[in-house]
Scaffold this motif. Structure first.
Motif, short mmCIF file in Angstrom:
data_model
loop_
_atom_site.label_atom_id
_atom_site.label_comp_id
_atom_site.label_asym_id
_atom_site.label_seq_id
_atom_site.Cartn_x
_atom_site.Cartn_y
_atom_site.Cartn_z
N TYR B 37 0.85 -1.17 0.00
CA TYR B 37 0.00 0.00 0.00
C TYR B 37 0.89 1.23 0.00
O TYR B 37 1.95 1.24 0.63
CB TYR B 37 -0.89 0.04 1.26
CG TYR B 37 -2.08 -0.89 1.21
CD1 TYR B 37 -1.99 -2.21 1.64
CD2 TYR B 37 -3.32 -0.42 0.76
CE1 TYR B 37 -3.10 -3.05 1.62
CE2 TYR B 37 -4.43 -1.25 0.74
CZ TYR B 37 -4.32 -2.57 1.16
OH TYR B 37 -5.41 -3.39 1.14
N GLN B 39 0.85 5.42 0.85
CA GLN B 39 0.11 6.47 1.54
C GLN B 39 0.81 7.80 1.34
O GLN B 39 1.89 8.03 1.87
CB GLN B 39 -0.02 6.14 3.04
CG GLN B 39 -0.92 7.08 3.80
CD GLN B 39 -1.11 6.65 5.25
OE1 GLN B 39 -0.29 5.94 5.82
NE2 GLN B 39 -2.21 7.08 5.86
N ASN B 42 -1.33 13.12 4.16
CA ASN B 42 -2.72 13.47 4.45
C ASN B 42 -3.75 12.67 3.65
O ASN B 42 -4.86 13.13 3.45
CB ASN B 42 -2.96 14.97 4.25
CG ASN B 42 -2.16 15.80 5.22
OD1 ASN B 42 -1.99 15.43 6.38
ND2 ASN B 42 -1.64 16.92 4.74
N GLU B 43 -3.34 11.51 3.20
CA GLU B 43 -4.28 10.62 2.51
C GLU B 43 -4.32 9.27 3.23
O GLU B 43 -3.53 9.00 4.13
CB GLU B 43 -3.86 10.43 1.06
CG GLU B 43 -3.95 11.70 0.23
CD GLU B 43 -3.60 11.47 -1.22
OE1 GLU B 43 -3.55 12.47 -1.97
OE2 GLU B 43 -3.37 10.32 -1.62
N SER B 44 -5.25 8.44 2.81
CA SER B 44 -5.34 7.10 3.38
C SER B 44 -4.56 6.12 2.49
O SER B 44 -4.22 6.46 1.35
CB SER B 44 -6.80 6.67 3.49
OG SER B 44 -7.41 6.65 2.21
N PRO B 45 -4.27 4.93 2.99
CA PRO B 45 -3.50 3.97 2.18
C PRO B 45 -4.27 3.57 0.92
O PRO B 45 -5.49 3.36 0.96
CB PRO B 45 -3.34 2.78 3.12
CG PRO B 45 -3.54 3.33 4.48
CD PRO B 45 -4.53 4.42 4.35
N LEU B 47 -4.06 0.83 -2.40
CA LEU B 47 -3.43 -0.40 -2.88
C LEU B 47 -2.52 -0.11 -4.07
O LEU B 47 -2.91 0.57 -5.02
CB LEU B 47 -4.49 -1.41 -3.29
CG LEU B 47 -3.93 -2.70 -3.91
CD1 LEU B 47 -3.23 -3.52 -2.83
CD2 LEU B 47 -5.04 -3.50 -4.57
N LEU B 88 4.75 7.23 1.90
CA LEU B 88 4.98 6.09 2.79
C LEU B 88 4.53 4.83 2.09
O LEU B 88 3.45 4.79 1.49
CB LEU B 88 4.18 6.26 4.09
CG LEU B 88 4.78 7.10 5.20
CD1 LEU B 88 3.72 7.43 6.24
CD2 LEU B 88 5.95 6.40 5.84
N TYR B 90 3.82 0.72 2.60
CA TYR B 90 3.59 -0.32 3.60
C TYR B 90 3.44 -1.68 2.92
O TYR B 90 2.66 -1.83 1.98
CB TYR B 90 2.32 -0.05 4.40
CG TYR B 90 2.41 1.14 5.30
CD1 TYR B 90 1.96 2.39 4.88
CD2 TYR B 90 2.93 1.03 6.59
CE1 TYR B 90 2.04 3.49 5.70
CE2 TYR B 90 3.01 2.14 7.42
CZ TYR B 90 2.58 3.35 6.97
OH TYR B 90 2.66 4.44 7.79
N PHE B 102 0.49 -5.04 9.14
CA PHE B 102 1.32 -4.10 8.40
C PHE B 102 2.76 -4.13 8.92
O PHE B 102 3.01 -4.36 10.10
CB PHE B 102 0.80 -2.67 8.59
CG PHE B 102 -0.44 -2.33 7.82
CD1 PHE B 102 -1.69 -2.56 8.36
CD2 PHE B 102 -0.34 -1.77 6.56
CE1 PHE B 102 -2.84 -2.24 7.65
CE2 PHE B 102 -1.48 -1.45 5.84
CZ PHE B 102 -2.73 -1.69 6.39
N ARG B 107 9.50 5.27 4.39
CA ARG B 107 9.25 6.59 3.80
C ARG B 107 10.22 6.78 2.64
O ARG B 107 11.44 6.65 2.81
CB ARG B 107 9.45 7.70 4.83
CG ARG B 107 9.12 9.08 4.27
CD ARG B 107 9.19 10.17 5.34
NE ARG B 107 8.23 9.97 6.39
CZ ARG B 107 6.95 10.31 6.33
NH1 ARG B 107 6.48 10.86 5.21
NH2 ARG B 107 6.15 10.13 7.37
#
Lengths: 112, 112
Positions: B37, B39, B42-45, B47, B88, B90, B102, B107
């Motif tokens: 994933y 990210q 300021n966003e969500s993960p 895919l 980032l 993951y 996770f 980073r």
């Protein structure tokens, strides 16, 4: 792109207050997950549902956290008595059984 | 329980250079699903890649990864990093609609 809806996007509470956030999973996804992402960007799984039934939950969730996914209503995650350490990004994800989990935009909780 | 290890906390590189992010995992299950994933700030993960097939390369948006069950690895690679790849990343593991496990994340910072 994910179609998971989370509200509110931001939530500010005082210590001891209740904090409630909602999630509408992607249409056709029967499995819903809640995660907490802390200030160090670490993820913690909290609970998941298949339809209205709890599949798994961690011990923390059993104490001050409650969650439900009622039929024909948004899923919700509620913290009964917020603590400063609960300040985090709460992410809802949904999936079709064993397939990929798609994340919503998250609810950022700040406990003062 | 399951675990995911990402060895690099921070990767900095110049635009146009290749990037490789390491991911190894531990699980008792013989058929785990592995995911990458991404990210952004300021966003969500979101895919990036997924796989459950041993030794099969999977690609998306210039990134690729191959699940190797013999070494429990799912390393992410890209031949030429772009400024927009700064985010980032993951690595995550999933077994049969359970909560994702996770890694701590890597980073990536790409400079001109």
């Amino acid at each position: 792109n994910s179609k998971v809806i989370q509200t509110p996007r931001y939530l500010v509470k005082g210590q001891g207050q209740k904090a409630k956030m909602r999630c509408i999973p992607e249409k056709g996804h029967p499995v819903v997950f809640w995660y907490q992402q802390n200030k160090n960007n670490e993820f913690k799984f909290l609970i998941n549902f298949q339809n209205q039934e709890v599949l798994q939950q961690i011990d923390m969730t059993e104490k001050r956290f409650s969650a439900e996914c009622p039929s024909n209503s948004p899923c919700s995650l509620e913290i009964q008595s917020s603590e400063a350490g609960d300040s985090a990004l709460y992410l809802c994800a949904s999936s079709y059984r064993v397939d990929t989990q798609y994340f919503g935009p998250g609810t950022r909780l700040l406990v003062l | 329980g399951d675990s995911v290890t990402q060895t690099e906390g921070l990767v900095t590189l110049t635009e146009g250079l290749p990037v490789m992010l390491n991911c190894t995992y531990q699980t008792i299950y013989s058929n785990p699903f592995l995911f990458w994933y991404v990210q952004h700030l300021n966003e969500s993960p979101r895919l990036l890649l997924k796989s459950f097939t041993d030794n099969k390369r999977t690609e998306h948006q210039g990134f690729h990864a191959t699940l190797h069950k013999s070494s429990s690895s799912f390393h992410l690679q890209k031949s030429s990093a772009q400024l927009s790849d700064s985010a980032l990343y993951y690595c995550a593991l999933n077994n049969y609609a359970q909560g994702l496990t996770f890694g701590l994340g890597t980073r990536v910072s790409v400079f001109p």
